[in-house]
Design an enzyme around this catalytic site. Structure first.
Site, PDB file in Angstrom:
ATOM      1  N   ARG A  31      32.834  37.793  13.914  1.00  0.00           N
ATOM      2  CA  ARG A  31      34.053  38.308  13.266  1.00  0.00           C
ATOM      3  C   ARG A  31      33.945  38.256  11.744  1.00  0.00           C
ATOM      4  O   ARG A  31      34.522  39.108  11.064  1.00  0.00           O
ATOM      5  CB  ARG A  31      35.269  37.515  13.733  1.00  0.00           C
ATOM      6  CG  ARG A  31      35.643  37.898  15.142  1.00  0.00           C
ATOM      7  CD  ARG A  31      36.836  37.135  15.630  1.00  0.00           C
ATOM      8  NE  ARG A  31      37.278  37.711  16.876  1.00  0.00           N
ATOM      9  CZ  ARG A  31      38.103  37.110  17.714  1.00  0.00           C
ATOM     10  NH1 ARG A  31      38.580  35.918  17.434  1.00  0.00           N
ATOM     11  NH2 ARG A  31      38.470  37.704  18.831  1.00  0.00           N
ATOM     12  N   LYS A  39      44.523  41.761  37.052  1.00  0.00           N
ATOM     13  CA  LYS A  39      45.916  41.994  37.459  1.00  0.00           C
ATOM     14  C   LYS A  39      46.433  43.380  37.089  1.00  0.00           C
ATOM     15  O   LYS A  39      46.288  43.824  35.963  1.00  0.00           O
ATOM     16  CB  LYS A  39      46.813  40.947  36.803  1.00  0.00           C
ATOM     17  CG  LYS A  39      46.621  39.567  37.390  1.00  0.00           C
ATOM     18  CD  LYS A  39      47.583  38.562  36.791  1.00  0.00           C
ATOM     19  CE  LYS A  39      48.953  38.648  37.434  1.00  0.00           C
ATOM     20  NZ  LYS A  39      49.915  37.709  36.822  1.00  0.00           N
ATOM     21  N   GLY A  80      38.056  42.410  24.761  1.00  0.00           N
ATOM     22  CA  GLY A  80      38.181  41.443  25.847  1.00  0.00           C
ATOM     23  C   GLY A  80      36.968  41.426  26.745  1.00  0.00           C
ATOM     24  O   GLY A  80      35.833  41.490  26.283  1.00  0.00           O
ATOM     25  N   GLY A  89      44.122  42.277  23.165  1.00  0.00           N
ATOM     26  CA  GLY A  89      45.539  42.625  23.302  1.00  0.00           C
ATOM     27  C   GLY A  89      45.903  43.849  22.475  1.00  0.00           C
ATOM     28  O   GLY A  89      46.634  44.731  22.925  1.00  0.00           O
TER      29      GLY A  89
HETATM   30  P1  AMP Z   1      41.450  41.027  32.853  1.00  0.00           P
HETATM   31  O1  AMP Z   1      41.649  39.854  31.948  1.00  0.00           O
HETATM   32  O2  AMP Z   1      42.668  41.489  33.546  1.00  0.00           O
HETATM   33  O3  AMP Z   1      40.668  42.147  32.182  1.00  0.00           O
HETATM   34  O4  AMP Z   1      40.553  40.505  34.022  1.00  0.00           O
HETATM   35  C1  AMP Z   1      39.242  40.074  33.817  1.00  0.00           C
HETATM   36  C2  AMP Z   1      38.878  39.174  34.944  1.00  0.00           C
HETATM   37  O5  AMP Z   1      38.997  39.874  36.156  1.00  0.00           O
HETATM   38  C3  AMP Z   1      37.467  38.660  34.868  1.00  0.00           C
HETATM   39  O6  AMP Z   1      37.481  37.281  34.642  1.00  0.00           O
HETATM   40  C4  AMP Z   1      36.902  39.006  36.243  1.00  0.00           C
HETATM   41  O7  AMP Z   1      36.162  37.946  36.794  1.00  0.00           O
HETATM   42  C5  AMP Z   1      38.137  39.252  37.057  1.00  0.00           C
HETATM   43  N1  AMP Z   1      37.859  40.082  38.230  1.00  0.00           N
HETATM   44  C6  AMP Z   1      37.307  41.292  38.263  1.00  0.00           C
HETATM   45  N2  AMP Z   1      37.140  41.711  39.523  1.00  0.00           N
HETATM   46  C7  AMP Z   1      37.615  40.731  40.329  1.00  0.00           C
HETATM   47  C8  AMP Z   1      37.696  40.560  41.741  1.00  0.00           C
HETATM   48  N3  AMP Z   1      37.284  41.504  42.573  1.00  0.00           N
HETATM   49  N4  AMP Z   1      38.244  39.423  42.194  1.00  0.00           N
HETATM   50  C9  AMP Z   1      38.672  38.468  41.340  1.00  0.00           C
HETATM   51  N5  AMP Z   1      38.610  38.574  40.004  1.00  0.00           N
HETATM   52  C10 AMP Z   1      38.079  39.694  39.502  1.00  0.00           C
END
Ligand code: AMP
Length: 395
Positions: free
Chosen positions: A36, A199, A352, A375
């Site tokens: 950064r 999510k 991210g 974010g």
């Molecule tokens: P996000 O912060 O919403 O972008 O989610 C990222 C996280 O989603 C990472 O830590 C991944 O390990 C998790 N992830 C992706 N695919 C899966 C899955 N099939 N089951 C559980 N976690 C997942």
């Protein structure tokens, strides 16, 4: 078009620059990754080389409105001195701005650089307190916005100061606005977006906004299982965002109505446990065993998504296609990264986890743009004007 540092004649002008120097530190307070700081160097050096007196602000961690030595920017001042080859003045005070700091800033000569103490030592920072904004603004003549990672926050140092000073963007912000903005508002078509991650709930607004813009929307990663559930499929012990099943169903219906092509995985790599050396099986999405969880996209899905991605002229990607932190389940995410790396399309990676994945695969130089803000890039893709960008003057 927003004004940039190129639109100002800097000789003798005090540039008050907001950087994102929120770097990781180890237990001994040493910087473990200075990406950064390096990322802001072109702007800092441009200002100094053109005769500005450069006064830099940043936050580091969450000191929660109090001076806490473990969140001091001192190590950053030292690293910045090494990287710029100049003695950066660390104008530090537990209250960020006081007479001592003012004197140090007043003593700067053209081309010299000072760094203030962590702006989050003051609780007014995150409240966008007007008095604190005024104190900060009194140190500069022009505000330079260079912190994309906090541009979605209306804080004193990210937006409030612009009430008292003209604001322009630094090179990092200029690049973020250009690539994220153009990709969403003025994309070369076909325009494909891939949304992944855990999510659905967190990304629902992004999905809704992108659905209005894209030709194809690809859903991958943990969130696909909530969509499968909405389609009436059994998902075993896969991650489920229970509260978003209804919403996922609505999005499927919306896509069908609007003519947007919405693609979901057709096969998945399942595991009997959430660990790298779990027992695995590759199954079609209709056949996920009751005692297994989907961890990655399968080979048929890679082929299906790959076909779409190879034909795209613009791709925006946010969120991994599987549990990429475990090598065994990083293959789908890697395959997508490799397809994008070989593509001639404009490829924009939201910050991210997808940015971390691309860097981990060593493919960062093959992408058009990797956003520096997690974010912030999500809110940008939601179509929201970020407070820290809104304050920058129009050219
Ligand atoms: P996000 O912060 O919403 O972008 O989610 C990222 C996280 O989603 C990472 O830590 C991944 O390990 C998790 N992830 C992706 N695919 C899966 C899955 N099939 N089951 C559980 N976690 C997942």
């Amino acid at each position: 078009m927003k004004k940039t540092v190129r639109d100002i004649s800097w000789q003798g002008v005090r540039a008050l620059v907001r950087c994102d120097f929120n770097v990781p530190l180890d237990g001994d307070g040493r910087i473990t990754d200075d990406t950064r700081i390096r990322a802001a160097l072109p702007t800092i050096e441009y200002l100094a080389d053109n005769g500005a007196r450069v006064i830099i602000m940043s936050h580091l961690g969450r000191p929660k409105g109090e001076p806490k030595p473990e969140y001091s920017l001192k190590p950053v001042a030292e690293r910045l001195s090494e990287l710029t080859g100049k003695q950066v003045v660390f104008a530090a005070s537990p209250v960020v701005v006081d007479d001592g700091v003012r004197a140090k800033v007043a003593a700067l000569k053209d081309g010299e650089i000072a760094l203030l103490e962590n702006v989050r030592y003051r609780k007014e920072e995150t409240e966008n307190g007007k008095e604190f904004s005024k104190e900060l603004a009194s140190l500069g003549d022009v505000f330079v916005q260079e912190a994309f990672g906090t541009a979605h926050r209306a804080h004193s140092s990210t937006a409030g100061v612009a009430e008292f000073l003209p604001a322009v963007s630094g090179f990092l912000i200029e690049k973020e606005v250009k690539f994220l903005g153009d990709a969403v508002e003025n994309p070369e078509r076909p325009f494909v977006a891939i949304m992944g991650g855990a999510k659905v709930g967190d990304k629902i607004k992004v999905i809704e906004n992108l659905m209005k813009k894209v030709d194809t929307l690809i859903i991958a990663g943990g969130m696909s299982y909530t969509f499968f559930k909405a389609m009436g499929l059994e998902i075993g012990t896969s991650i489920l965002d229970e509260g978003s099943i209804g919403l996922a169903g609505e999005l499927l219906a919306k896509a069908e109505k609007s003519g947007v092509k919405l693609l979901l995985p057709v096969d998945v790599v399942c595991a009997d446990e959430f660990k790298n050396d779990a027992k695995t099986a590759v199954v079609d999405r209709e056949n996920i065993p009751a005692d297994m969880m989907g961890m990655d996209i399968g080979p048929k899905t890679v082929e299906l998504f790959g076909k779409e991605l190879k034909a795209a002229k613009t791709v925006v990607w946010n969120g991994p296609a599987g549990v990429f932190e475990m090598p065994e389940f990083a293959k789908g995410t890697r395959a997508i990264a490799e397809i994008l790396a070989e593509s001639d399309a404009v490829t924009v990676i939201g910050g991210g986890d997808s940015a971390a994945a691309v860097k981990g695969f060593g493919l960062e130089d093959k992408m058009t743009h990797i956003s520096t803000g997690g974010g912030a890039s999500l809110e940008f893709l939601e179509g929201i004007e970020l407070p820290g960008i809104a304050v920058i003057q129009e050219a």
